[in-house]
Design a protein around this motif. Sequence first.
Motif, mmCIF file in Angstrom:
data_model
loop_
_atom_site.group_PDB
_atom_site.id
_atom_site.type_symbol
_atom_site.label_atom_id
_atom_site.label_comp_id
_atom_site.label_asym_id
_atom_site.label_seq_id
_atom_site.Cartn_x
_atom_site.Cartn_y
_atom_site.Cartn_z
ATOM 1 N N LEU A 126 41.807 33.202 25.787
ATOM 2 C CA LEU A 126 41.544 33.221 27.050
ATOM 3 C C LEU A 126 40.015 33.583 27.780
ATOM 4 O O LEU A 126 39.454 32.896 28.419
ATOM 5 N N ARG A 127 39.545 34.442 26.520
ATOM 6 C CA ARG A 127 38.028 35.010 26.946
ATOM 7 C C ARG A 127 37.289 33.976 26.797
ATOM 8 O O ARG A 127 36.135 33.364 27.748
ATOM 9 N N ASP A 128 37.266 33.239 25.687
ATOM 10 C CA ASP A 128 36.268 32.421 25.231
ATOM 11 C C ASP A 128 36.153 31.107 26.002
ATOM 12 O O ASP A 128 35.171 30.324 25.964
ATOM 13 N N ILE A 129 37.380 30.677 26.625
ATOM 14 C CA ILE A 129 37.438 29.378 27.256
ATOM 15 C C ILE A 129 37.264 29.718 28.764
ATOM 16 O O ILE A 129 37.593 28.643 29.641
ATOM 17 N N GLY A 130 36.875 30.883 29.218
ATOM 18 C CA GLY A 130 36.656 30.963 30.539
ATOM 19 C C GLY A 130 37.885 31.270 31.573
ATOM 20 O O GLY A 130 37.577 31.059 32.620
ATOM 21 N N LEU A 131 39.136 31.524 30.935
ATOM 22 C CA LEU A 131 40.289 31.680 31.559
ATOM 23 C C LEU A 131 40.834 33.106 31.829
ATOM 24 O O LEU A 131 41.891 33.467 32.440
ATOM 25 N N LEU A 132 40.065 34.125 31.263
ATOM 26 C CA LEU A 132 40.474 35.535 31.383
ATOM 27 C C LEU A 132 39.583 36.312 32.299
ATOM 28 O O LEU A 132 38.304 36.123 32.066
ATOM 29 N N PRO A 133 40.047 36.516 33.635
ATOM 30 C CA PRO A 133 38.970 37.509 34.342
ATOM 31 C C PRO A 133 38.337 38.744 33.552
ATOM 32 O O PRO A 133 39.226 39.166 32.546
ATOM 33 N N THR A 134 37.553 39.128 34.115
ATOM 34 C CA THR A 134 37.087 40.667 33.784
ATOM 35 C C THR A 134 38.081 41.454 33.888
ATOM 36 O O THR A 134 38.860 41.517 34.931
ATOM 37 N N LEU A 135 38.190 42.408 32.832
ATOM 38 C CA LEU A 135 39.303 43.459 32.646
ATOM 39 C C LEU A 135 39.019 44.678 32.988
ATOM 40 O O LEU A 135 39.555 45.544 32.867
ATOM 41 N N ASP A 136 37.750 44.695 33.648
ATOM 42 C CA ASP A 136 37.092 46.280 34.120
ATOM 43 C C ASP A 136 37.290 46.292 35.595
ATOM 44 O O ASP A 136 36.530 47.253 36.087
ATOM 45 N N ALA A 137 37.663 45.403 36.187
ATOM 46 C CA ALA A 137 37.672 45.531 37.772
ATOM 47 C C ALA A 137 38.737 44.807 38.422
ATOM 48 O O ALA A 137 39.118 43.666 37.718
ATOM 49 N N GLN A 138 39.161 45.002 39.602
ATOM 50 C CA GLN A 138 40.034 44.057 40.245
ATOM 51 C C GLN A 138 39.530 42.958 40.714
ATOM 52 O O GLN A 138 38.435 42.475 41.375
ATOM 53 N N THR A 139 40.112 41.959 40.376
ATOM 54 C CA THR A 139 39.630 40.599 40.574
ATOM 55 C C THR A 139 39.125 39.973 42.031
ATOM 56 O O THR A 139 38.162 39.661 42.378
ATOM 57 N N THR B 77 38.622 42.102 44.598
ATOM 58 C CA THR B 77 37.581 42.860 45.368
ATOM 59 C C THR B 77 36.368 43.244 44.604
ATOM 60 O O THR B 77 35.631 43.884 45.095
ATOM 61 N N LEU B 78 36.767 43.152 43.385
ATOM 62 C CA LEU B 78 35.637 43.721 42.301
ATOM 63 C C LEU B 78 35.530 45.343 42.280
ATOM 64 O O LEU B 78 34.434 45.899 41.716
ATOM 65 N N ALA B 79 36.607 45.778 43.025
ATOM 66 C CA ALA B 79 36.781 47.297 42.791
ATOM 67 C C ALA B 79 37.055 47.877 41.412
ATOM 68 O O ALA B 79 37.875 47.371 40.621
ATOM 69 N N PRO B 80 36.346 49.067 40.944
ATOM 70 C CA PRO B 80 36.519 49.394 39.663
ATOM 71 C C PRO B 80 37.885 49.958 39.338
ATOM 72 O O PRO B 80 38.573 50.469 40.562
ATOM 73 N N LEU B 81 38.344 49.969 38.371
ATOM 74 C CA LEU B 81 39.663 50.432 37.959
ATOM 75 C C LEU B 81 39.889 51.855 37.963
ATOM 76 O O LEU B 81 38.879 52.567 37.357
ATOM 77 N N GLU B 82 40.785 52.528 38.565
ATOM 78 C CA GLU B 82 41.379 53.916 38.265
ATOM 79 C C GLU B 82 41.885 54.088 36.978
ATOM 80 O O GLU B 82 42.877 53.265 36.702
ATOM 81 N N LEU B 83 41.315 55.027 36.297
ATOM 82 C CA LEU B 83 41.889 55.100 34.764
ATOM 83 C C LEU B 83 43.708 55.274 34.647
ATOM 84 O O LEU B 83 44.202 54.541 33.806
ATOM 85 N N MET B 84 44.136 55.837 35.707
ATOM 86 C CA MET B 84 45.541 56.322 35.531
ATOM 87 C C MET B 84 46.560 55.301 36.458
ATOM 88 O O MET B 84 47.650 55.389 36.560
ATOM 89 N N THR B 85 45.678 54.552 37.232
ATOM 90 C CA THR B 85 46.669 53.751 38.168
ATOM 91 C C THR B 85 47.042 52.448 37.534
ATOM 92 O O THR B 85 46.253 51.674 36.653
ATOM 93 N N PRO B 86 48.202 51.709 37.681
ATOM 94 C CA PRO B 86 48.674 50.752 36.733
ATOM 95 C C PRO B 86 48.153 49.540 37.604
ATOM 96 O O PRO B 86 48.022 49.646 38.665
#
Length: 249
Positions: free
Chosen positions: A144-157, A159-168
């Motif tokens: 999924l990453r290589d063909i461009g179908l996986l969103p970045t997993l270090d931010a909310q898609t 809003t681009l807000a950063p992820l909180e470590l303990m938030t699901p």
Amino acid sequence: MATKRISDEPAYVLHRYDWSESSLILEVFSRSYGRIALVARGAKKPSSNFRPILLPLQPLHVAFGGDAEIRMLRSAEWQGGHVMPTGDALLSGYYVNELLMRLLARDDPHPVLFDAYAATVQLLASQSADTLQVALRAFELRLLRDIGLLPTLDAQTATLAPLELMTPYVLVAESGLREAHDDDRASLRGGQWLELQASLADDAPFTHTVRACMEHLPQLKTQLRALLHYHCDVKVLKTRQMMIDLQAF
């Protein structure tokens, strides 16, 4: 114009079709040329050197030529290294091949993904039940990453807000990564998504992705399956349905 000839190209057979009484058309995943179609003349004849070699999940070096959409297979050499997977591992290999057939465009090289595929096949051939599921999840992420179908997993898609470590957070096919709701079937904490994102870096070996998946298998399986079905435009993949049918007996 001279016909282009390629030799000694690492490759795997993904699928094969009857072309005539004696020949086959092969869907092949090659390291430098991506998914390509080759015709293997006479491959079904008992005397053909191709007959025992052109099997799925076996490492090959192939030579081929031609400029048409379907090129001519000139030679194929088995590279050894492992035996054919059996049982659940064999079905898992067919599942991985089906994903590549559905999601990879022809003549679109993905050398890093090819190396991940080769490593996945090696893990499946080890016949270890402990590694089967983790190998599949790691390969799904890499694909999924290589063909461009996986969103970045270090931010909310959205809003681009950063992820909180303990938030699901949950990975949703239509909208990417978002904060989990009470009725979501599966989720991972922000710190876990960040770990997975780091394992998918361009310079990270496939073993890093495998290790990152080990602790999150049930949650990842549910979310990645939904994402893959969405992009494959199916409710159930053929190989998945085959597994369900076999387990029903």
